[in-house]
Design a protein around this motif. Structure first.
Motif, PDB file in Angstrom:
ATOM      1  N   GLU A 232       0.742  -1.180  -0.029  1.00 53.51           N
ATOM      2  CA  GLU A 232       0.095   0.024  -0.062  1.00 53.51           C
ATOM      3  C   GLU A 232       0.928   1.283  -0.151  1.00 53.51           C
ATOM      4  O   GLU A 232       1.927   1.390   0.692  1.00 53.51           O
ATOM      5  N   GLY A 233       0.719   2.239  -0.707  1.00 58.67           N
ATOM      6  CA  GLY A 233       1.452   3.323  -0.880  1.00 58.67           C
ATOM      7  C   GLY A 233       2.735   3.268  -1.541  1.00 58.67           C
ATOM      8  O   GLY A 233       3.578   3.970  -1.586  1.00 58.67           O
ATOM      9  N   SER A 234       2.897   2.088  -2.264  1.00 58.11           N
ATOM     10  CA  SER A 234       4.259   1.981  -3.241  1.00 58.11           C
ATOM     11  C   SER A 234       4.016   1.768  -4.225  1.00 58.11           C
ATOM     12  O   SER A 234       3.038   1.509  -4.969  1.00 58.11           O
ATOM     13  N   ALA A 235       5.166   2.084  -5.175  1.00 54.89           N
ATOM     14  CA  ALA A 235       5.438   1.946  -6.498  1.00 54.89           C
ATOM     15  C   ALA A 235       5.289   0.500  -6.932  1.00 54.89           C
ATOM     16  O   ALA A 235       4.896   0.172  -8.148  1.00 54.89           O
ATOM     17  N   LEU A 236       5.432  -0.345  -5.943  1.00 50.67           N
ATOM     18  CA  LEU A 236       5.383  -1.776  -6.237  1.00 50.67           C
ATOM     19  C   LEU A 236       3.956  -2.317  -6.849  1.00 50.67           C
ATOM     20  O   LEU A 236       3.855  -3.231  -7.471  1.00 50.67           O
ATOM     21  N   ARG A 237       2.836  -1.485  -6.274  1.00 46.53           N
ATOM     22  CA  ARG A 237       1.630  -1.713  -6.695  1.00 46.53           C
ATOM     23  C   ARG A 237       1.064  -1.777  -8.255  1.00 46.53           C
ATOM     24  O   ARG A 237       0.292  -2.257  -8.730  1.00 46.53           O
ATOM     25  N   ARG A 238       1.968  -1.164  -8.947  1.00 37.03           N
ATOM     26  CA  ARG A 238       1.870  -0.736 -10.228  1.00 37.03           C
ATOM     27  C   ARG A 238       1.996  -2.163 -11.133  1.00 37.03           C
ATOM     28  O   ARG A 238       1.350  -2.326 -12.327  1.00 37.03           O
ATOM     29  N   ILE A 239       2.568  -3.395 -10.777  1.00 36.55           N
ATOM     30  CA  ILE A 239       2.547  -4.589 -11.464  1.00 36.55           C
ATOM     31  C   ILE A 239       1.509  -5.562 -11.210  1.00 36.55           C
ATOM     32  O   ILE A 239       1.139  -6.398 -11.896  1.00 36.55           O
ATOM     33  N   GLY A 240       0.919  -5.358 -10.094  1.00 34.49           N
ATOM     34  CA  GLY A 240      -0.283  -6.173  -9.731  1.00 34.49           C
ATOM     35  C   GLY A 240       0.169  -7.489  -9.253  1.00 34.49           C
ATOM     36  O   GLY A 240       1.477  -7.662  -9.149  1.00 34.49           O
ATOM     37  N   TYR A 241      -0.463  -8.222  -8.531  1.00 37.68           N
ATOM     38  CA  TYR A 241      -0.371  -9.555  -7.750  1.00 37.68           C
ATOM     39  C   TYR A 241       0.048 -10.478  -8.714  1.00 37.68           C
ATOM     40  O   TYR A 241       0.996 -11.094  -8.514  1.00 37.68           O
ATOM     41  N   GLU A 242      -0.332 -10.569 -10.103  1.00 34.16           N
ATOM     42  CA  GLU A 242      -0.174 -11.613 -10.824  1.00 34.16           C
ATOM     43  C   GLU A 242       1.265 -11.308 -11.151  1.00 34.16           C
ATOM     44  O   GLU A 242       2.112 -12.555 -11.306  1.00 34.16           O
ATOM     45  N   ARG A 243       1.775 -10.371 -11.583  1.00 33.44           N
ATOM     46  CA  ARG A 243       3.093 -10.120 -12.221  1.00 33.44           C
ATOM     47  C   ARG A 243       4.216 -10.383 -11.158  1.00 33.44           C
ATOM     48  O   ARG A 243       5.170 -10.512 -11.204  1.00 33.44           O
ATOM     49  N   TRP A 244       3.632  -9.955  -9.786  1.00 40.60           N
ATOM     50  CA  TRP A 244       4.555 -10.084  -8.742  1.00 40.60           C
ATOM     51  C   TRP A 244       4.714 -11.437  -8.613  1.00 40.60           C
ATOM     52  O   TRP A 244       6.124 -12.014  -8.330  1.00 40.60           O
ATOM     53  N   LEU A 245       3.815 -12.543  -8.561  1.00 44.31           N
ATOM     54  CA  LEU A 245       4.094 -13.935  -8.741  1.00 44.31           C
ATOM     55  C   LEU A 245       4.813 -14.361  -9.605  1.00 44.31           C
ATOM     56  O   LEU A 245       5.704 -15.337  -9.603  1.00 44.31           O
ATOM     57  N   ARG A 246       4.748 -14.024 -11.024  1.00 48.23           N
ATOM     58  CA  ARG A 246       5.452 -14.234 -12.207  1.00 48.23           C
ATOM     59  C   ARG A 246       6.898 -14.161 -11.906  1.00 48.23           C
ATOM     60  O   ARG A 246       7.710 -14.826 -12.235  1.00 48.23           O
ATOM     61  N   ASN A 247       7.175 -12.775 -11.348  1.00 50.98           N
ATOM     62  CA  ASN A 247       8.655 -12.394 -11.308  1.00 50.98           C
ATOM     63  C   ASN A 247       9.240 -13.275 -10.286  1.00 50.98           C
ATOM     64  O   ASN A 247      10.390 -13.645 -10.370  1.00 50.98           O
ATOM     65  N   LEU A 248       8.513 -13.498  -9.292  1.00 54.05           N
ATOM     66  CA  LEU A 248       9.108 -14.336  -8.163  1.00 54.05           C
ATOM     67  C   LEU A 248       9.199 -15.892  -8.440  1.00 54.05           C
ATOM     68  O   LEU A 248      10.317 -16.412  -8.086  1.00 54.05           O
ATOM     69  N   ALA A 249       8.521 -16.210  -9.342  1.00 50.54           N
ATOM     70  CA  ALA A 249       8.632 -17.754  -9.860  1.00 50.54           C
ATOM     71  C   ALA A 249       9.824 -17.941 -10.702  1.00 50.54           C
ATOM     72  O   ALA A 249      10.589 -18.670 -10.535  1.00 50.54           O
ATOM     73  N   ILE A 250      10.041 -16.881 -11.485  1.00 48.10           N
ATOM     74  CA  ILE A 250      11.331 -16.852 -12.095  1.00 48.10           C
ATOM     75  C   ILE A 250      12.551 -16.810 -11.228  1.00 48.10           C
ATOM     76  O   ILE A 250      13.495 -17.719 -11.424  1.00 48.10           O
ATOM     77  N   ALA A 251      12.611 -15.799 -10.319  1.00 48.58           N
ATOM     78  CA  ALA A 251      13.649 -15.824  -9.228  1.00 48.58           C
ATOM     79  C   ALA A 251      13.825 -17.081  -8.474  1.00 48.58           C
ATOM     80  O   ALA A 251      14.836 -17.801  -8.541  1.00 48.58           O
ATOM     81  N   LEU A 252      12.747 -17.821  -8.156  1.00 50.64           N
ATOM     82  CA  LEU A 252      12.886 -19.200  -7.632  1.00 50.64           C
ATOM     83  C   LEU A 252      13.517 -20.195  -8.525  1.00 50.64           C
ATOM     84  O   LEU A 252      14.041 -21.137  -7.982  1.00 50.64           O
ATOM     85  N   GLY A 253      13.157 -20.155  -9.702  1.00 50.47           N
ATOM     86  CA  GLY A 253      13.605 -20.891 -10.870  1.00 50.47           C
ATOM     87  C   GLY A 253      15.032 -21.120 -10.712  1.00 50.47           C
ATOM     88  O   GLY A 253      15.908 -21.737 -11.146  1.00 50.47           O
ATOM     89  N   ASN A 254      15.557 -19.684 -10.459  1.00 49.01           N
ATOM     90  CA  ASN A 254      17.222 -19.357 -10.629  1.00 49.01           C
ATOM     91  C   ASN A 254      17.753 -19.520  -9.279  1.00 49.01           C
ATOM     92  O   ASN A 254      19.136 -19.694  -9.181  1.00 49.01           O
ATOM     93  N   ALA A 255      17.242 -19.889  -8.192  1.00 49.00           N
ATOM     94  CA  ALA A 255      17.620 -20.047  -7.091  1.00 49.00           C
ATOM     95  C   ALA A 255      18.211 -21.386  -6.679  1.00 49.00           C
ATOM     96  O   ALA A 255      17.733 -22.486  -7.395  1.00 49.00           O
ATOM     97  N   PRO A 256      19.369 -21.808  -6.058  1.00 51.52           N
ATOM     98  CA  PRO A 256      19.622 -23.234  -5.661  1.00 51.52           C
ATOM     99  C   PRO A 256      18.409 -24.108  -5.288  1.00 51.52           C
ATOM    100  O   PRO A 256      17.494 -23.694  -4.712  1.00 51.52           O
ATOM    101  N   TYR A 257      18.570 -25.410  -5.812  1.00 55.20           N
ATOM    102  CA  TYR A 257      17.407 -26.312  -5.350  1.00 55.20           C
ATOM    103  C   TYR A 257      17.256 -26.499  -3.865  1.00 55.20           C
ATOM    104  O   TYR A 257      18.148 -26.498  -3.120  1.00 55.20           O
ATOM    105  N   SER A 258      16.010 -26.437  -3.455  1.00 54.22           N
ATOM    106  CA  SER A 258      15.769 -26.802  -2.396  1.00 54.22           C
ATOM    107  C   SER A 258      14.166 -27.506  -2.285  1.00 54.22           C
ATOM    108  O   SER A 258      13.277 -27.078  -2.975  1.00 54.22           O
ATOM    109  N   LEU A 259      14.069 -28.409  -1.290  1.00 53.78           N
ATOM    110  CA  LEU A 259      12.556 -28.855  -1.073  1.00 53.78           C
ATOM    111  C   LEU A 259      11.633 -27.800  -0.934  1.00 53.78           C
ATOM    112  O   LEU A 259      10.424 -27.995  -1.461  1.00 53.78           O
ATOM    113  N   ALA A 260      12.005 -26.754   0.014  1.00 58.19           N
ATOM    114  CA  ALA A 260      11.165 -25.667   0.341  1.00 58.19           C
ATOM    115  C   ALA A 260      10.599 -24.775  -0.867  1.00 58.19           C
ATOM    116  O   ALA A 260       9.556 -24.500  -1.049  1.00 58.19           O
ATOM    117  N   ILE A 261      11.486 -24.649  -1.772  1.00 61.33           N
ATOM    118  CA  ILE A 261      11.485 -23.982  -2.748  1.00 61.33           C
ATOM    119  C   ILE A 261      10.503 -25.004  -3.928  1.00 61.33           C
ATOM    120  O   ILE A 261       9.534 -24.305  -4.470  1.00 61.33           O
TER     121      ILE A 261
END
Length: 356
Positions: free
Chosen positions: A298-327
């Motif tokens: 709330e009140g942040s420029a992060l709002r402009r991408i919306g929740y869907e693209r927030w998850l899209r971007n995080l999914a890519i970052a998690l795909g680039n992270a080292p393997y773990s069962l938690a991921i």
């Protein structure tokens, strides 16, 4: 022009305006004319090459972007102002080097700068108008067809560098720009005519996706800031591995710029990091439901991408992270997300971990 203005010394008036701007938290103010012919030619070539990608608004409004008097009739001067935003949060390089952390561009860690800077500009404009009793003033912050870096360069605030950012030799590039268009014929400041990049091309060499076609020319379609913020659809699978843990914007070309050794942390509290977003783990952010995301942004420029693209971007970052069962477990929980866009990037991430 009023008798009051005719009787005043324009130079003295400008110094008063600089003082008012400083009181409002601006670090620098410069005045330019409205001749942007050189920059207009550059913009037309850049658009013709298609480097704007989905940012079709860059080509809208005809010549208004490069001709201030067409956007606001009567304009003869532009006041360009700088407000620094470098904060005291976690060291950005340390966050970038940890693949399990989420890197968010430093400019967006605090409150949305658009509202804050625009409000301060409006206050300054009203003060000038109140002092003179007349005049036309329109304030802009990233919200209209304005060539802000070109105007700032003409106002002497810095030079447009090889990374296409504006660099100030005393303050680096960690700052926001805002403009006031006016019909007040103030004296102009000497334009910045020299580009002090020299032979350095650290910004070009560091770019993770090779988005620079050459010095001073950026293909936005490959830029991580564009991909994570402006691009609405599926991100090219060839570019995803190059994005690392950057989930909103990218600061690499600023982080390696030697001129940023002169940048000073801001004293503006609204630009300080909120909700630990300067040093947050990918899994934590990926676990946020939409309600939590809405509350924390709330009140942040992060709002402009919306929740869907927030998850899209995080999914890519998690795909680039080292393997773990938690991921893998976290990704599997999003496999059936209602958004096909999210599903696609989650499947890609799972494939990266051999778990699809």
């Amino acid at each position: 022009m009023t008798d009051k203005l005719l009787a005043s010394d324009h130079g003295d008036l400008l110094e008063e305006i600089r003082g008012w701007a400083q009181e409002l938290g601006f670090s620098q103010l410069g005045v330019s004319d409205i001749n942007l012919a050189e920059h207009e030619e550059y913009l037309e070539r850049w658009l013709a090459a298609g480097y704007q990608g989905e940012m079709q608004w860059m080509g809208d409004h005809g010549k208004k972007r490069s001709r201030p008097e067409e956007l606001v009739p009567g304009t003869c001067r532009v006041l360009s102002l700088r407000m620094d935003y470098l904060n005291d949060g976690a060291d950005p390089l340390t966050v970038l080097e940890d693949p399990n952390k989420a890197y968010i561009a430093r400019y967006t860690l605090g409150r949305d700068y658009h509202k804050l800077v625009r409000k301060r500009l409006a206050t300054l404009a009203k003060r000038i108008e109140g002092h003179l009793g007349r005049g036309q003033y329109r304030a802009f912050v990233d919200s209209a067809p304005v060539l802000e870096r070109a105007l700032a360069e003409r106002a002497g605030l810095g030079w447009i560098a090889k990374n296409t950012m504006l660099i100030n030799q005393d303050a680096g590039s960690w700052f926001f720009l805002g403009e006031i268009y006016t019909d007040l014929p103030l004296p102009v400041d000497p334009p910045q005519v020299s580009k002090h990049c020299g032979t350095c091309q650290a910004c070009i060499d560091i770019c993770p996706t090779n988005a620079f076609v050459g010095p001073f020319e950026l293909d936005a379609r490959r830029c991580i800031s564009y991909l994570t913020i402006e691009h609405k659809g599926s991100i090219d699978p060839e570019l995803r591995p190059l994005m690392g843990n950057r989930i909103f914007g990218c600061d690499d070309c600023q982080l390696v710029c030697p001129w940023n050794k002169f940048a000073e942390p801001t004293t503006e509290q609204d630009f300080q990091p909120r909700h630990g977003l300067d040093n947050q783990g990918l899994l934590e952010l990926f676990s946020w439901n939409e309600e939590t995301w809405a509350a924390r942004t709330e009140g942040s420029a992060l709002r402009r991408i919306g929740y869907e693209r927030w998850l899209r971007n995080l999914a890519i970052a998690l795909g680039n992270a080292p393997y773990s069962l938690a991921i893998v477990d976290a990704l599997r929980q999003r496999e059936s997300h209602p958004s096909e866009l999210v599903q696609e990037h989650v499947r890609w991430a799972l494939q990266r971990h051999g778990a699809e």
